[in-house]
Motif scaffolding. Structure first.
Motif, PDB file in Angstrom:
ATOM      1  N   SER A  69      57.685  13.735 124.614  1.00 24.57           N
ATOM      2  CA  SER A  69      56.975  14.654 125.348  1.00 24.57           C
ATOM      3  C   SER A  69      57.786  14.572 127.020  1.00 24.57           C
ATOM      4  CB  SER A  69      55.424  14.193 125.721  1.00 24.57           C
ATOM      5  OG  SER A  69      54.802  14.341 124.421  1.00 24.57           O
ATOM      6  N   PHE A  70      58.149  15.732 127.208  1.00 23.53           N
ATOM      7  CA  PHE A  70      58.855  16.011 128.422  1.00 23.53           C
ATOM      8  C   PHE A  70      58.302  17.105 129.434  1.00 23.53           C
ATOM      9  CE2 PHE A  70      62.619  14.972 125.294  1.00 23.53           C
ATOM     10  CZ  PHE A  70      62.217  13.687 125.396  1.00 23.53           C
ATOM     11  N   GLY A  71      58.287  16.875 130.527  1.00 23.97           N
ATOM     12  CA  GLY A  71      57.618  17.682 131.522  1.00 23.97           C
ATOM     13  C   GLY A  71      58.297  18.232 132.648  1.00 23.97           C
ATOM     14  N   PHE A  72      57.828  19.514 133.091  1.00 23.53           N
ATOM     15  CA  PHE A  72      58.428  19.805 134.500  1.00 23.53           C
ATOM     16  C   PHE A  72      58.336  18.970 135.444  1.00 23.53           C
ATOM     17  CE2 PHE A  72      57.962  24.867 133.830  1.00 23.53           C
ATOM     18  CZ  PHE A  72      58.830  24.763 132.926  1.00 23.53           C
ATOM     19  N   GLY A  73      59.480  18.810 136.331  1.00 22.66           N
ATOM     20  CA  GLY A  73      59.348  17.777 137.236  1.00 22.66           C
ATOM     21  C   GLY A  73      60.221  16.483 136.709  1.00 22.66           C
ATOM     22  N   GLY A  74      60.673  16.482 135.492  1.00 18.98           N
ATOM     23  CA  GLY A  74      61.358  15.376 134.834  1.00 18.98           C
ATOM     24  C   GLY A  74      60.609  14.358 134.343  1.00 18.98           C
ATOM     25  N   HIS A  75      59.395  14.491 134.013  1.00 15.84           N
ATOM     26  CA  HIS A  75      58.526  13.202 133.434  1.00 15.84           C
ATOM     27  C   HIS A  75      58.890  13.294 131.938  1.00 15.84           C
ATOM     28  CE1 HIS A  75      56.384  13.921 137.379  1.00 15.84           C
ATOM     29  NE2 HIS A  75      56.126  15.255 137.063  1.00 15.84           N
ATOM     30  N   ASN A  76      58.955  12.166 131.772  1.00 14.93           N
ATOM     31  CA  ASN A  76      59.444  11.748 130.005  1.00 14.93           C
ATOM     32  C   ASN A  76      58.363  10.748 129.603  1.00 14.93           C
ATOM     33  OD1 ASN A  76      61.740  13.542 130.209  1.00 14.93           O
ATOM     34  ND2 ASN A  76      62.386  11.749 131.454  1.00 14.93           N
ATOM     35  N   ALA A  77      57.896  10.889 128.293  1.00 18.99           N
ATOM     36  CA  ALA A  77      57.112  10.105 127.687  1.00 18.99           C
ATOM     37  C   ALA A  77      57.301   9.811 126.190  1.00 18.99           C
ATOM     38  CB  ALA A  77      55.426  10.147 127.687  1.00 18.99           C
ATOM     39  N   THR A  78      57.655   8.857 125.567  1.00 16.20           N
ATOM     40  CA  THR A  78      57.927   8.457 124.223  1.00 16.20           C
ATOM     41  C   THR A  78      57.188   7.331 123.570  1.00 16.20           C
ATOM     42  OG1 THR A  78      60.262   9.164 124.435  1.00 16.20           O
ATOM     43  CG2 THR A  78      59.669   7.551 122.548  1.00 16.20           C
ATOM     44  N   LEU A  79      56.523   7.805 122.542  1.00 10.93           N
ATOM     45  CA  LEU A  79      55.524   6.989 121.716  1.00 10.93           C
ATOM     46  C   LEU A  79      56.273   6.504 120.387  1.00 10.93           C
ATOM     47  CD1 LEU A  79      52.280   8.878 122.417  1.00 10.93           C
ATOM     48  CD2 LEU A  79      52.970   6.708 123.515  1.00 10.93           C
ATOM     49  N   VAL A  80      55.983   5.369 120.120  1.00 13.38           N
ATOM     50  CA  VAL A  80      56.583   4.765 118.777  1.00 13.38           C
ATOM     51  C   VAL A  80      55.365   4.537 118.031  1.00 13.38           C
ATOM     52  CG1 VAL A  80      57.597   3.111 117.461  1.00 13.38           C
ATOM     53  CG2 VAL A  80      58.593   3.637 119.643  1.00 13.38           C
ATOM     54  N   LEU A  81      55.145   5.171 116.777  1.00 12.60           N
ATOM     55  CA  LEU A  81      53.974   5.136 116.025  1.00 12.60           C
ATOM     56  C   LEU A  81      54.324   4.509 114.840  1.00 12.60           C
ATOM     57  CD1 LEU A  81      53.574   8.453 117.299  1.00 12.60           C
ATOM     58  CD2 LEU A  81      51.183   7.072 117.040  1.00 12.60           C
ATOM     59  N   SER A  82      53.689   3.646 114.130  1.00  7.18           N
ATOM     60  CA  SER A  82      54.227   2.707 112.886  1.00  7.18           C
ATOM     61  C   SER A  82      52.976   2.589 111.867  1.00  7.18           C
ATOM     62  CB  SER A  82      54.534   1.438 113.210  1.00  7.18           C
ATOM     63  OG  SER A  82      55.603   1.513 114.359  1.00  7.18           O
ATOM     64  N   ARG A  83      53.386   2.449 110.551  1.00  4.17           N
ATOM     65  CA  ARG A  83      52.450   2.242 109.514  1.00  4.17           C
ATOM     66  C   ARG A  83      51.737   1.044 109.969  1.00  4.17           C
ATOM     67  NH1 ARG A  83      52.132   4.343 104.844  1.00  4.17           N
ATOM     68  NH2 ARG A  83      54.146   5.195 104.944  1.00  4.17           N
ATOM     69  N   PRO A  84      50.374   1.126 109.479  1.00  4.69           N
ATOM     70  CA  PRO A  84      49.363   0.013 109.895  1.00  4.69           C
ATOM     71  C   PRO A  84      50.154  -1.450 109.120  1.00  4.69           C
ATOM     72  CG  PRO A  84      47.991   1.744 109.280  1.00  4.69           C
ATOM     73  CD  PRO A  84      49.698   2.104 109.053  1.00  4.69           C
ATOM     74  N   GLY A  85      50.300  -2.357 110.106  1.00  2.52           N
ATOM     75  CA  GLY A  85      50.551  -3.847 109.600  1.00  2.52           C
ATOM     76  C   GLY A  85      51.966  -3.888 109.309  1.00  2.52           C
ATOM     77  N   LEU A  86      52.718  -2.956 109.735  1.00  8.34           N
ATOM     78  CA  LEU A  86      54.312  -2.980 109.512  1.00  8.34           C
ATOM     79  C   LEU A  86      54.600  -4.336 110.373  1.00  8.34           C
ATOM     80  CD1 LEU A  86      56.664  -1.792 108.047  1.00  8.34           C
ATOM     81  CD2 LEU A  86      56.895  -0.287 109.901  1.00  8.34           C
ATOM     82  N   ASN A  87      55.663  -5.112 109.962  1.00  6.92           N
ATOM     83  CA  ASN A  87      56.042  -6.098 110.632  1.00  6.92           C
ATOM     84  C   ASN A  87      57.565  -6.114 110.675  1.00  6.92           C
ATOM     85  OD1 ASN A  87      53.677  -7.494 111.403  1.00  6.92           O
ATOM     86  ND2 ASN A  87      53.380  -8.235 109.536  1.00  6.92           N
TER      87      ASN A  87
END
Length: 418
Positions: free
Chosen positions: A400-418
């Motif tokens: 997710s990137f926003g006006f003003g140069g704001h950036n956010a990245t999320l990592v989502l994983s399968r439950p219990g993945l090691n």
């Protein structure tokens, strides 16, 4: 997966009020089948506007989610946020009133807040004078009120605020909510975004900076990330809310777990008001931070839900950033922009796109990028063009990137993945 203090963050509930449906199954069906939510604007007269299209929420009745008095006093974005939050809690089978109030918090973000209320009352001021301004104008125009209303209506008494970072707002909301759980300041968080900015002033402003598509005669095909014919993003509205929980707490109460949020990265472009850094410098740093915090190597990621706005500069910059972060593995990634279906929900965009990642992990299907007919040669990844694809997804990232140069990245994983 690496987590602070050993705590892990589970996704246990999802709530939706969107242009492509107001429940999980309808939203997912339309994402996978590529059923666009874009059409002609119905909320005001667009005769003088260069853009006459947007993705409006349909079939939304506030009184299905709240009493008549509450609905009357709340602005549209707050109505969306409260409705999505209540649905998320129902999906998670979680009642904050059964818990210590400090154990459940809310971060419900908005890029703009109550623009409809601002416009309505400014018109009243100009046409009928100061005494015609509603006393509810101040609370209903501020971008934190949806978070406050959700707490009032649900009894969630923990950390409560909104993050305003343009189109990265709900990406940051989810990431920061996960951090609150990891450090032990709450056992559960309601997190996401709400937006209702299909209004005369907002649409006019975006038209003036030539940011939005003018494909008015073909609205369902207007949002076309990475396509040579793209001419700007398409405005959307709605709300998407997650219930996040400490994994151990969720397991003890027998909650369903869709996925885990295992990593979060935030950065700034330090470049321009509206344009992304041409090499995706901030985007690269956000992705690298998120992967590092998750303890995930680039080669372990199967799917990227890209910011993918359908703008000339943004799509190219994000492609460059993905290629540099993932190296040779970028050619094996499945990358899609679900904005092509639901359009750009601004402050709620990150939440609906993270939800697409969660469901891709759970259901083994990657939603497509629709309207991708002639791929831009500068955008040369596998964008899952036009048809969903079955794939086992253990790890996905959402940008997710926003006006003003704001950036956010999320990592989502399968439950219990090691």
């Amino acid at each position: 997966m690496s987590t602070s203090n050993g705590r892990r963050v589970a996704v246990t509930g999802l709530g939706f009020i969107t242009p492509i449906g107001n429940d999980l199954d309808t939203v997912w069906s339309n994402l996978v089948e590529g059923v666009s939510g874009v059409g002609r604007i119905t909320r005001f007269d667009t005769a003088a506007y260069s853009t006459k299209i947007a993705a409006e929420v349909k079939h939304f009745e506030p009184e299905q989610y709240m009493d008549k008095k509450t609905a009357h006093h709340l602005g549209r974005y707050c109505q969306f946020g409260l409705a999505a939050a209540k649905d998320a809690l129902q999906d998670a089978r979680l009642n904050p009133r059964d818990m210590d109030p400090d154990d459940v918090g809310v971060i419900l973000s908005s890029a703009i807040g109550g623009m409809q209320e601002i416009e309505k009352n400014h018109t009243a001021l100009l046409e009928r004078g100061v005494r015609r301004i509603s006393p509810f104008t101040t609370p209903m125009m501020i971008a934190d009120m949806a978070a406050g209303v959700v707490a009032m209506q649900t009894g969630a008494g923990g950390p409560n605020y909104a993050i305003v970072s343009a189109c990265a707002s709900s990406g940051h909301a989810l990431g920061e909510a996960a951090e609150i759980i990891k450090r032990g300041d709450a056992k559960a968080m309601l997190a996401g975004g709400a937006e209702a900015t299909i209004t005369p002033l907002t649409m006019g402003a975006f038209c003036q900076i030539k940011a939005v598509s003018e494909r008015n005669d073909d609205p369902e095909r207007a949002c076309r990330p990475w396509d040579l014919g793209r001419d700007g993003f398409v405005m959307g509205e709605g709300a998407v809310v997650f219930v996040l929980e400490d994994l151990e707490f969720a397991q003890k109460r027998g909650a369903q777990v869709y996925a885990e949020i295992t990593g979060y990265g935030a950065s700034a472009d330090c470049y321009h008001y509206t344009a992304p850094h041409p090499e995706g410098a901030g985007a690269k740093r956000a992705m690298r931070k998120a992967l590092q915090k998750a303890g995930v190597a680039p080669q372990q990621v199967q799917y990227v839900n890209a910011h993918g706005t359908s703008t000339k500069l943004g799509d190219i910059a994000e492609t460059k950033a993905i290629k540099e972060v993932f190296g040779d593995h970028a050619e094996k990634l499945l990358v899609s922009s679900t904005k092509s279906v639901h359009a750009h929900l601004l402050g709620a965009a990150g939440a609906i796109e993270a939800a697409a990642c969660v469901l891709a992990i759970e259901r083994g299907v990657v939603p497509p990028t629709i309207n991708l007919d002639q791929q831009d040669p500068e955008c040369d990844l596998d964008y899952v063009a036009n048809e969903a694809r079955r794939a086992k997804v253990d790890v996905a990232i959402s940008n997710s990137f926003g006006f003003g140069g704001h950036n956010a990245t999320l990592v989502l994983s399968r439950p219990g993945l090691n």
